[in-house]
Design a protein around this motif. Structure first.
Motif, PDB file in Angstrom:
ATOM      1  N   VAL A 229       0.725  -1.300  -0.136  1.00 38.82           N
ATOM      2  CA  VAL A 229      -0.001   0.048  -0.068  1.00 38.82           C
ATOM      3  C   VAL A 229       0.852   1.340   0.058  1.00 38.82           C
ATOM      4  CG1 VAL A 229      -1.636   1.352   1.356  1.00 38.82           C
ATOM      5  CG2 VAL A 229      -1.847  -1.188   1.306  1.00 38.82           C
ATOM      6  N   ARG A 230       1.957   1.146   0.968  1.00 37.95           N
ATOM      7  CA  ARG A 230       2.598   2.233   0.706  1.00 37.95           C
ATOM      8  C   ARG A 230       3.562   2.683  -0.445  1.00 37.95           C
ATOM      9  NH1 ARG A 230       6.094   0.512   4.509  1.00 37.95           N
ATOM     10  NH2 ARG A 230       4.656   0.951   6.174  1.00 37.95           N
ATOM     11  N   SER A 231       3.934   1.459  -0.821  1.00 38.35           N
ATOM     12  CA  SER A 231       5.009   1.632  -2.264  1.00 38.35           C
ATOM     13  C   SER A 231       3.751   2.276  -3.549  1.00 38.35           C
ATOM     14  CB  SER A 231       4.975   0.247  -2.731  1.00 38.35           C
ATOM     15  OG  SER A 231       5.859   0.233  -4.066  1.00 38.35           O
ATOM     16  N   VAL A 232       2.661   1.686  -3.575  1.00 39.78           N
ATOM     17  CA  VAL A 232       1.666   2.421  -4.447  1.00 39.78           C
ATOM     18  C   VAL A 232       1.257   3.919  -4.289  1.00 39.78           C
ATOM     19  CG1 VAL A 232      -0.792   2.619  -5.191  1.00 39.78           C
ATOM     20  CG2 VAL A 232       0.314   0.343  -4.987  1.00 39.78           C
ATOM     21  N   LEU A 233       1.122   4.158  -3.117  1.00 42.99           N
ATOM     22  CA  LEU A 233       0.815   5.636  -2.604  1.00 42.99           C
ATOM     23  C   LEU A 233       2.119   6.500  -2.944  1.00 42.99           C
ATOM     24  CD1 LEU A 233      -1.155   5.392   0.727  1.00 42.99           C
ATOM     25  CD2 LEU A 233      -2.022   5.792  -1.667  1.00 42.99           C
ATOM     26  N   LEU A 234       3.235   5.945  -2.631  1.00 42.65           N
ATOM     27  CA  LEU A 234       4.431   6.763  -2.866  1.00 42.65           C
ATOM     28  C   LEU A 234       4.750   6.850  -4.455  1.00 42.65           C
ATOM     29  CD1 LEU A 234       6.809   5.343   0.043  1.00 42.65           C
ATOM     30  CD2 LEU A 234       5.898   7.715  -0.360  1.00 42.65           C
ATOM     31  N   ARG A 235       4.566   5.693  -5.275  1.00 39.69           N
ATOM     32  CA  ARG A 235       4.527   5.918  -6.725  1.00 39.69           C
ATOM     33  C   ARG A 235       3.668   6.916  -6.949  1.00 39.69           C
ATOM     34  NH1 ARG A 235       5.247   0.368  -6.708  1.00 39.69           N
ATOM     35  NH2 ARG A 235       3.018   0.299  -7.395  1.00 39.69           N
ATOM     36  N   ARG A 236       2.348   6.832  -6.629  1.00 39.32           N
ATOM     37  CA  ARG A 236       1.592   7.827  -7.303  1.00 39.32           C
ATOM     38  C   ARG A 236       1.578   9.066  -6.842  1.00 39.32           C
ATOM     39  NH1 ARG A 236      -3.565  10.349  -6.091  1.00 39.32           N
ATOM     40  NH2 ARG A 236      -5.233  10.108  -7.670  1.00 39.32           N
ATOM     41  N   ASN A 237       2.155   9.522  -5.714  1.00 33.85           N
ATOM     42  CA  ASN A 237       2.327  10.858  -5.491  1.00 33.85           C
ATOM     43  C   ASN A 237       3.613  11.348  -6.074  1.00 33.85           C
ATOM     44  OD1 ASN A 237       0.212  11.981  -3.354  1.00 33.85           O
ATOM     45  ND2 ASN A 237       0.827   9.993  -2.445  1.00 33.85           N
ATOM     46  N   GLY A 238       4.517  10.567  -6.164  1.00 27.79           N
ATOM     47  CA  GLY A 238       5.868  10.682  -6.775  1.00 27.79           C
ATOM     48  C   GLY A 238       5.530  11.382  -8.294  1.00 27.79           C
ATOM     49  N   TRP A 239       4.546  10.512  -8.921  1.00 26.35           N
ATOM     50  CA  TRP A 239       4.320  10.767 -10.207  1.00 26.35           C
ATOM     51  C   TRP A 239       3.507  12.043 -10.259  1.00 26.35           C
ATOM     52  CZ3 TRP A 239       6.829   9.480 -14.354  1.00 26.35           C
ATOM     53  CH2 TRP A 239       7.376   8.162 -14.550  1.00 26.35           C
ATOM     54  N   LEU A 240       2.859  12.458  -9.359  1.00 25.86           N
ATOM     55  CA  LEU A 240       1.943  13.727  -9.477  1.00 25.86           C
ATOM     56  C   LEU A 240       2.855  14.946  -9.232  1.00 25.86           C
ATOM     57  CD1 LEU A 240      -0.995  13.486  -6.767  1.00 25.86           C
ATOM     58  CD2 LEU A 240      -1.003  13.910  -9.345  1.00 25.86           C
ATOM     59  N   VAL A 241       3.892  14.765  -8.520  1.00 29.21           N
ATOM     60  CA  VAL A 241       5.227  15.633  -8.506  1.00 29.21           C
ATOM     61  C   VAL A 241       5.696  16.006 -10.053  1.00 29.21           C
ATOM     62  CG1 VAL A 241       7.401  16.510  -7.770  1.00 29.21           C
ATOM     63  CG2 VAL A 241       5.902  15.370  -6.138  1.00 29.21           C
ATOM     64  N   ALA A 242       5.925  14.743 -10.835  1.00 33.55           N
ATOM     65  CA  ALA A 242       6.345  14.988 -12.083  1.00 33.55           C
ATOM     66  C   ALA A 242       5.394  15.579 -12.933  1.00 33.55           C
ATOM     67  CB  ALA A 242       6.761  13.490 -12.538  1.00 33.55           C
ATOM     68  N   PHE A 243       4.031  15.381 -12.819  1.00 34.93           N
ATOM     69  CA  PHE A 243       2.878  15.975 -13.336  1.00 34.93           C
ATOM     70  C   PHE A 243       2.926  17.375 -13.449  1.00 34.93           C
ATOM     71  CE2 PHE A 243      -0.644  12.720 -14.888  1.00 34.93           C
ATOM     72  CZ  PHE A 243       0.525  11.740 -15.298  1.00 34.93           C
ATOM     73  N   GLY A 244       3.030  17.813 -12.235  1.00 33.52           N
ATOM     74  CA  GLY A 244       3.116  19.112 -11.697  1.00 33.52           C
ATOM     75  C   GLY A 244       4.192  19.917 -12.396  1.00 33.52           C
ATOM     76  N   PHE A 245       5.332  19.323 -12.515  1.00 32.59           N
ATOM     77  CA  PHE A 245       6.468  20.117 -13.138  1.00 32.59           C
ATOM     78  C   PHE A 245       6.419  20.191 -14.565  1.00 32.59           C
ATOM     79  CE2 PHE A 245      10.387  19.611 -15.663  1.00 32.59           C
ATOM     80  CZ  PHE A 245      11.138  20.825 -15.060  1.00 32.59           C
ATOM     81  N   VAL A 246       5.729  19.162 -15.318  1.00 30.47           N
ATOM     82  CA  VAL A 246       5.413  19.322 -16.583  1.00 30.47           C
ATOM     83  C   VAL A 246       4.259  20.409 -16.846  1.00 30.47           C
ATOM     84  CG1 VAL A 246       4.525  18.235 -18.612  1.00 30.47           C
ATOM     85  CG2 VAL A 246       6.370  17.058 -17.221  1.00 30.47           C
ATOM     86  N   HIS A 247       3.278  20.304 -15.997  1.00 28.09           N
ATOM     87  CA  HIS A 247       2.334  21.191 -16.137  1.00 28.09           C
ATOM     88  C   HIS A 247       2.531  22.616 -15.895  1.00 28.09           C
ATOM     89  CE1 HIS A 247      -1.308  23.017 -13.891  1.00 28.09           C
ATOM     90  NE2 HIS A 247      -1.749  23.148 -15.139  1.00 28.09           N
ATOM     91  N   ALA A 248       3.536  22.773 -15.086  1.00 31.36           N
ATOM     92  CA  ALA A 248       4.045  24.250 -14.820  1.00 31.36           C
ATOM     93  C   ALA A 248       4.854  24.655 -15.910  1.00 31.36           C
ATOM     94  CB  ALA A 248       4.682  24.240 -13.398  1.00 31.36           C
ATOM     95  N   ALA A 249       5.781  23.710 -16.438  1.00 29.67           N
ATOM     96  CA  ALA A 249       6.798  24.054 -17.442  1.00 29.67           C
ATOM     97  C   ALA A 249       5.983  24.465 -18.580  1.00 29.67           C
ATOM     98  CB  ALA A 249       7.621  23.042 -17.649  1.00 29.67           C
ATOM     99  N   LEU A 250       4.959  23.930 -19.159  1.00 32.32           N
ATOM    100  CA  LEU A 250       4.272  23.925 -20.325  1.00 32.32           C
ATOM    101  C   LEU A 250       3.175  24.715 -20.199  1.00 32.32           C
ATOM    102  CD1 LEU A 250       4.286  20.226 -21.544  1.00 32.32           C
ATOM    103  CD2 LEU A 250       6.064  22.014 -21.735  1.00 32.32           C
TER     104      LEU A 250
END
Length: 360
Positions: free
Chosen positions: A73-94
């Motif tokens: 469960v912890r692994s899934v949540l950490l991956r999901r939130n880690g990818w949210l950070v990546a989504f945020g960076f791309v969203h902000a940059a573009l």
């Protein structure tokens, strides 16, 4: 919730500022500013913060029900939130400097590691202290403020005023990290969402009717009262000195956090009095695709409103009115698209990608 976000964000885009407002309003724009600062500015993202914390608990609960171990469960949540950070960076940059995905991803990582399996009783004490602080700050503004000619505390945003897309990208890359850091305190708001999710408040609103009523009244009451001084100043009906203007800005931002639980509780109460019709199903479909709906808005602002694209803010008599009409139209478009995807049985494209990256 996405309509609130759209109205708040579009004002910032139109006026290239944070919060977005006409610094010298006339006529109907005075009332428009009053409404924006009382009900919308700094009062939209806390709603998503509450629901983000709520959803974190729901996701963990579904994983456990499927037989996943605590480590999985912890692994899934950490991956999901880690990818949210990546989504945020791309969203902000573009697209848009005022991204919240990155901040929510960082908050989600902290909550997963520190708060998910801990007692949530301290969050009630924190909210109690925050209430006392906001009420005290409001009293200071009300009883010790002085008249003056200080301008409204508005921050210019370079990326929203850029005359070319490459320059806007460079500006956003510099703006996003600081903006993300300023949003991280939403952890206290998301933590309250976790508290509510553990008690299934929104799944069973009829059983929590009294709690929802008091939360709506107190939350929205504090948000409106705390936002009113700056709202009156933004409308040109209140003139204060520089120190009072700064205190009003703090009061406006701090009281905005109470709109999160306040609006969520109000929406929970509304569900007790509406029937499952076509409109409700369409809104629910957008709620299930809120990430895609949120990103769609940013694409729309880029295409429709920036100086180097269509720049439609001058289409109507006033930029404020133009922005509000465009925001409502964009939001309605996302409702229609979400309903269409729901009929086809398809998720939103952003949700599909995030799920694929999370569970691969």
């Amino acid at each position: 919730m996405l309509l609130i976000i759209a109205l708040a964000n579009v004002a910032g885009v139109v006026f290239a500022g944070e919060p977005g407002a006409d610094p010298a309003p006339e006529g109907a724009d005075r009332g428009f500013n009053l409404i924006m600062f009382t009900l919308l500015h700094a009062r939209g993202y806390p709603v998503f913060a509450v629901m983000f914390g709520y959803g974190l608990v729901q996701l963990a609960r579904r994983q456990r029900a499927a037989g996943a171990s605590p480590e999985a469960v912890r692994s899934v949540l950490l991956r999901r939130n880690g990818w949210l950070v990546a989504f945020g960076f791309v969203h902000a940059a573009l697209l848009y400097y005022g991204d919240f995905l990155g901040a929510y991803g960082l908050v989600g990582i902290v909550m997963t590691l520190v708060l998910l399996n801990r007692t949530d009783r301290p969050v009630l004490w924190l909210w109690g202290l925050a209430t006392v602080e906001i009420v005290g700050l409001g009293a200071v503004v009300a009883f010790s403020g002085e008249a003056g000619t200080a301008p409204l505390n508005l921050k210019h945003v370079d990326s929203l005023a850029a005359t070319g897309y490459p320059q806007s990208v460079l500006d956003r890359l510099g703006e996003w990290p600081l903006h993300t850091l300023t949003v991280l305190p939403v952890i206290i708001i998301a933590w309250l969402g976790m508290w509510a999710a553990r008690r299934r408040v929104l799944e069973n609103p009829s059983e929590h009717r009294t709690l929802l009523r008091w939360t709506a009244v107190i939350g929205l009451g504090l948000a409106v009262a705390g936002g009113l001084p700056m709202a009156l100043a933004s409308a040109g009906w209140l003139h204060v000195d520089e120190s009072t203007a700064e205190l009003m800005s703090y009061l406006h931002g701090g009281s905005g956090m109470f709109a999160g639980p306040g609006y969520v509780a109000l929406f929970g109460l509304v569900t007790l009095h509406v029937r499952q019709g076509r409109v409700v199903r369409a809104l629910a479909a957008l709620g299930q695709r809120s990430l895609s709906g949120y990103l769609f808005q940013s694409v729309a602002w880029l295409v429709l409103l920036l100086p180097f694209t269509l720049d439609l803010s001058d289409t109507f008599a006033t930029p404020s009115f133009a922005g509000a009409v465009i925001a409502a139209a964009v939001w309605l478009t996302t409702v229609v698209l979400a309903a269409w995807l729901d009929r086809l049985g398809r998720p939103g494209p952003a949700e599909k990608l995030l799920r694929r990256l999370t569970y691969r």
